[in-house]
Design a protein around this motif. Structure first.
Motif, PDB file in Angstrom:
ATOM      1  N   LEU A   4       1.179   9.918   0.524  1.00  0.00           N
ATOM      2  CA  LEU A   4       1.192   9.477  -0.874  1.00  0.00           C
ATOM      3  C   LEU A   4       1.251   7.951  -0.949  1.00  0.00           C
ATOM      4  CD1 LEU A   4       1.379  10.220  -3.890  1.00  0.00           C
ATOM      5  CD2 LEU A   4       3.868  10.371  -3.607  1.00  0.00           C
ATOM      6  N   LYS A   5       2.108   7.349  -0.151  1.00  0.00           N
ATOM      7  CA  LYS A   5       2.244   5.893  -0.139  1.00  0.00           C
ATOM      8  C   LYS A   5       0.944   5.229   0.313  1.00  0.00           C
ATOM      9  CE  LYS A   5       5.103   2.113   1.660  1.00  0.00           C
ATOM     10  NZ  LYS A   5       3.985   1.294   2.165  1.00  0.00           N
ATOM     11  N   LYS A   6       0.341   5.759   1.366  1.00  0.00           N
ATOM     12  CA  LYS A   6      -0.894   5.191   1.900  1.00  0.00           C
ATOM     13  C   LYS A   6      -2.012   5.212   0.862  1.00  0.00           C
ATOM     14  CE  LYS A   6      -4.149   5.638   5.755  1.00  0.00           C
ATOM     15  NZ  LYS A   6      -4.504   6.418   6.968  1.00  0.00           N
ATOM     16  N   HIS A   7      -2.037   6.277   0.050  1.00  0.00           N
ATOM     17  CA  HIS A   7      -3.083   6.415  -0.964  1.00  0.00           C
ATOM     18  C   HIS A   7      -3.002   5.303  -2.003  1.00  0.00           C
ATOM     19  CE1 HIS A   7      -6.159   8.654  -3.124  1.00  0.00           C
ATOM     20  NE2 HIS A   7      -5.447   8.539  -4.244  1.00  0.00           N
ATOM     21  N   PHE A   8      -1.793   4.816  -2.271  1.00  0.00           N
ATOM     22  CA  PHE A   8      -1.594   3.808  -3.315  1.00  0.00           C
ATOM     23  C   PHE A   8      -1.502   2.377  -2.783  1.00  0.00           C
ATOM     24  CE2 PHE A   8      -0.580   7.576  -5.646  1.00  0.00           C
ATOM     25  CZ  PHE A   8      -0.887   7.286  -6.971  1.00  0.00           C
ATOM     26  N   ASP A   9      -1.339   2.222  -1.480  1.00  0.00           N
ATOM     27  CA  ASP A   9      -1.100   0.896  -0.887  1.00  0.00           C
ATOM     28  C   ASP A   9      -2.109  -0.167  -1.317  1.00  0.00           C
ATOM     29  OD1 ASP A   9       1.279   0.743   0.486  1.00  0.00           O
ATOM     30  OD2 ASP A   9       0.478   1.694   2.292  1.00  0.00           O
ATOM     31  N   LYS A  10      -3.395   0.096  -1.117  1.00  0.00           N
ATOM     32  CA  LYS A  10      -4.427  -0.906  -1.383  1.00  0.00           C
ATOM     33  C   LYS A  10      -4.493  -1.272  -2.860  1.00  0.00           C
ATOM     34  CE  LYS A  10      -7.563  -0.097   2.516  1.00  0.00           C
ATOM     35  NZ  LYS A  10      -8.947   0.299   2.905  1.00  0.00           N
ATOM     36  N   ALA A  11      -4.432  -0.259  -3.718  1.00  0.00           N
ATOM     37  CA  ALA A  11      -4.557  -0.517  -5.151  1.00  0.00           C
ATOM     38  C   ALA A  11      -3.385  -1.346  -5.673  1.00  0.00           C
ATOM     39  CB  ALA A  11      -4.642   0.801  -5.918  1.00  0.00           C
ATOM     40  N   VAL A  12      -2.188  -1.043  -5.196  1.00  0.00           N
ATOM     41  CA  VAL A  12      -1.007  -1.792  -5.635  1.00  0.00           C
ATOM     42  C   VAL A  12      -1.054  -3.214  -5.082  1.00  0.00           C
ATOM     43  CG1 VAL A  12       1.515  -1.938  -5.505  1.00  0.00           C
ATOM     44  CG2 VAL A  12       0.418   0.269  -5.928  1.00  0.00           C
ATOM     45  N   SER A  13      -1.435  -3.345  -3.815  1.00  0.00           N
ATOM     46  CA  SER A  13      -1.535  -4.674  -3.201  1.00  0.00           C
ATOM     47  C   SER A  13      -2.587  -5.523  -3.898  1.00  0.00           C
ATOM     48  CB  SER A  13      -1.886  -4.543  -1.717  1.00  0.00           C
ATOM     49  OG  SER A  13      -0.848  -3.910  -1.007  1.00  0.00           O
ATOM     50  N   ALA A  14      -3.713  -4.921  -4.262  1.00  0.00           N
ATOM     51  CA  ALA A  14      -4.787  -5.648  -4.942  1.00  0.00           C
ATOM     52  C   ALA A  14      -4.326  -6.181  -6.297  1.00  0.00           C
ATOM     53  CB  ALA A  14      -5.993  -4.736  -5.128  1.00  0.00           C
ATOM     54  N   ALA A  15      -3.335  -5.502  -6.881  1.00  0.00           N
ATOM     55  CA  ALA A  15      -2.800  -5.939  -8.167  1.00  0.00           C
ATOM     56  C   ALA A  15      -1.652  -6.930  -7.986  1.00  0.00           C
ATOM     57  CB  ALA A  15      -2.315  -4.731  -8.962  1.00  0.00           C
ATOM     58  N   GLY A  16      -1.413  -7.331  -6.725  1.00  0.00           N
ATOM     59  CA  GLY A  16      -0.345  -8.276  -6.444  1.00  0.00           C
ATOM     60  C   GLY A  16       1.039  -7.660  -6.435  1.00  0.00           C
ATOM     61  N   GLY A  17       1.084  -6.349  -6.285  1.00  0.00           N
ATOM     62  CA  GLY A  17       2.363  -5.648  -6.301  1.00  0.00           C
ATOM     63  C   GLY A  17       2.774  -5.115  -4.946  1.00  0.00           C
ATOM     64  N   VAL A  18       3.957  -4.535  -4.915  1.00  0.00           N
ATOM     65  CA  VAL A  18       4.514  -3.942  -3.691  1.00  0.00           C
ATOM     66  C   VAL A  18       5.069  -2.567  -4.033  1.00  0.00           C
ATOM     67  CG1 VAL A  18       6.291  -4.153  -1.915  1.00  0.00           C
ATOM     68  CG2 VAL A  18       5.140  -6.197  -2.758  1.00  0.00           C
ATOM     69  N   HIS A  26       7.784   0.116  -3.668  1.00  0.00           N
ATOM     70  CA  HIS A  26       9.177   0.263  -3.233  1.00  0.00           C
ATOM     71  C   HIS A  26       9.423   1.626  -2.595  1.00  0.00           C
ATOM     72  CE1 HIS A  26      10.314  -3.517  -4.757  1.00  0.00           C
ATOM     73  NE2 HIS A  26      10.542  -3.196  -6.022  1.00  0.00           N
ATOM     74  N   SER A  27       8.798   2.655  -3.160  1.00  0.00           N
ATOM     75  CA  SER A  27       8.987   4.003  -2.621  1.00  0.00           C
ATOM     76  C   SER A  27       7.865   4.920  -3.087  1.00  0.00           C
ATOM     77  CB  SER A  27      10.332   4.590  -3.064  1.00  0.00           C
ATOM     78  OG  SER A  27      10.346   4.812  -4.465  1.00  0.00           O
ATOM     79  N   ALA A  28       7.635   5.988  -2.333  1.00  0.00           N
ATOM     80  CA  ALA A  28       6.674   7.023  -2.696  1.00  0.00           C
ATOM     81  C   ALA A  28       7.269   8.349  -2.255  1.00  0.00           C
ATOM     82  CB  ALA A  28       5.325   6.780  -2.009  1.00  0.00           C
ATOM     83  N   LYS A  29       7.567   9.208  -3.208  1.00  0.00           N
ATOM     84  CA  LYS A  29       8.259  10.449  -2.896  1.00  0.00           C
ATOM     85  C   LYS A  29       7.572  11.650  -3.542  1.00  0.00           C
ATOM     86  CE  LYS A  29      11.899   8.697  -0.692  1.00  0.00           C
ATOM     87  NZ  LYS A  29      12.223   9.050   0.707  1.00  0.00           N
ATOM     88  N   VAL A  30       7.386  12.686  -2.750  1.00  0.00           N
ATOM     89  CA  VAL A  30       6.905  13.964  -3.265  1.00  0.00           C
ATOM     90  C   VAL A  30       8.129  14.758  -3.710  1.00  0.00           C
ATOM     91  CG1 VAL A  30       5.737  16.120  -2.694  1.00  0.00           C
ATOM     92  CG2 VAL A  30       4.907  13.968  -1.720  1.00  0.00           C
ATOM     93  N   ALA A  31       8.096  15.312  -4.925  1.00  0.00           N
ATOM     94  CA  ALA A  31       9.219  16.114  -5.412  1.00  0.00           C
ATOM     95  C   ALA A  31       9.280  17.422  -4.623  1.00  0.00           C
ATOM     96  CB  ALA A  31       9.053  16.397  -6.893  1.00  0.00           C
ATOM     97  N   PHE A  69       6.365  10.760  -7.309  1.00  0.00           N
ATOM     98  CA  PHE A  69       6.522   9.483  -8.003  1.00  0.00           C
ATOM     99  C   PHE A  69       6.303   8.332  -7.025  1.00  0.00           C
ATOM    100  CE2 PHE A  69       8.967  12.451 -10.498  1.00  0.00           C
ATOM    101  CZ  PHE A  69       8.701  12.097 -11.806  1.00  0.00           C
ATOM    102  N   VAL A  70       5.609   7.306  -7.505  1.00  0.00           N
ATOM    103  CA  VAL A  70       5.428   6.078  -6.732  1.00  0.00           C
ATOM    104  C   VAL A  70       6.086   4.952  -7.528  1.00  0.00           C
ATOM    105  CG1 VAL A  70       3.770   4.422  -5.801  1.00  0.00           C
ATOM    106  CG2 VAL A  70       3.274   6.879  -5.708  1.00  0.00           C
ATOM    107  N   GLU A  71       6.991   4.222  -6.880  1.00  0.00           N
ATOM    108  CA  GLU A  71       7.672   3.113  -7.539  1.00  0.00           C
ATOM    109  C   GLU A  71       7.086   1.798  -7.052  1.00  0.00           C
ATOM    110  OE1 GLU A  71      12.096   0.999  -7.925  1.00  0.00           O
ATOM    111  OE2 GLU A  71      11.750   2.601  -6.462  1.00  0.00           O
ATOM    112  N   THR A  72       6.641   0.967  -7.992  1.00  0.00           N
ATOM    113  CA  THR A  72       6.114  -0.362  -7.657  1.00  0.00           C
ATOM    114  C   THR A  72       7.072  -1.429  -8.187  1.00  0.00           C
ATOM    115  OG1 THR A  72       4.849  -0.630  -9.711  1.00  0.00           O
ATOM    116  CG2 THR A  72       3.777   0.568  -7.905  1.00  0.00           C
ATOM    117  N   ASP A  73       6.818  -2.668  -7.802  1.00  0.00           N
ATOM    118  CA  ASP A  73       7.739  -3.742  -8.194  1.00  0.00           C
ATOM    119  C   ASP A  73       7.507  -4.272  -9.601  1.00  0.00           C
ATOM    120  OD1 ASP A  73       5.342  -4.931  -7.646  1.00  0.00           O
ATOM    121  OD2 ASP A  73       6.189  -6.622  -6.525  1.00  0.00           O
TER     122      ASP A  73
END
Length: 236
Positions: free
Chosen positions: A26-40, A42-47, A63-67
């Motif tokens: 889940l985290k890997k799926h969002f890494d590039k998109a969040v980084s491209a937006a200048g974000g980081v 914080h966590s990625a958790k499957v319920a 849920f994915v938590e960004t900064d």
């Protein structure tokens, strides 16, 4: 650390996850998109929740938590409808994040706040693709709790009518399923999940559900959901 706690963060609610998807995937799926937006991230958790046998099971969402909220919004715009392990994910901005039991409690509270009378153990699922089977629905809703019954009302020709009824053992399980499955896609159709009313399974209720489905998804393939015209006799 107190300053960091007070800083606004962005929560992304991710639906329609494959039940085998891990936190790392889940985290890997969002890494590039969040980084491209200048974000980081914080966590990625499957319920997850404990099944009847004590085994920990995915609840099909996470849920994915960004900064920052801005990074979360940018990621949603970039990844909405993207494929993660062959599942098309559905994303929305969440005011509060949570996992496991905490998310389940929030789902239950949200459902109850809407209508105490409506909240129960029975759900009605609309816009069900005609190729979908009872087995498909059991597989989709099963991880959220013990399903007492699953019924797909049929038409005169043997095909189902495009909606289904599921009953869970507890209200909590029904609330979890409503929150976790509502809005996800099955065979390309976006499922609409609601609490079933007492009269929904009567003939009048079935006709109303057919009409609702036809009206809401007019222009979709659900045109078949409209009340069938009377068959005319043909002179051969």
């Amino acid at each position: 650390e107190d300053d960091q706690t007070d800083r606004p963060v962005g929560w992304i609610y991710v639906k329609n996850l494959k039940f085998s998807t891990t936190d790392a995937a889940l985290k890997k799926h969002f890494d590039k998109a969040v980084s491209a937006a200048g974000g980081v991230i914080h966590s990625a958790k499957v319920a997850r929740r404990k099944g009847p046998d004590g085994k920990v099971l995915s609840m099909g969402f996470g849920f994915v938590e960004t900064d920052s909220p801005a990074a979360a919004k940018a990621a949603i715009q970039s990844l909405q409808g993207s494929m993660l392990e062959k599942h098309k994910v559905q994303l929305q901005l969440s005011k509060h994040g949570g996992t496991g039991a905490a998310a389940a409690k929030k789902a239950s509270k949200a459902a109850k706040s809407g209508s105490d009378k409506a909240a129960g153990t029975k759900l009605v699922v609309r816009n069900v693709a005609f190729e979908a089977t009872k087995k498909d629905l059991m597989g989709l809703f099963g991880p959220f709790g013990h399903i007492k019954s699953c019924r797909l009302p049929k038409k005169f020709d043997g095909n189902h009518r495009g909606f289904a009824f599921l009953e869970f053992t507890t209200k909590q399980e029904a609330a979890n399923a409503l929150e976790g499955v509502g809005g996800t896609h099955l065979y390309g159709r976006r499922l609409v999940v609601e609490y079933a009313q007492a009269d929904d399974e009567g003939q009048a209720g079935l006709n109303e559900l057919r009409a609702k489905t036809a009206a809401k998804f007019a222009g979709d393939d659900d045109a078949e959901e409209a009340p069938a015209p009377k068959r005319m006799k043909r002179n051969l």
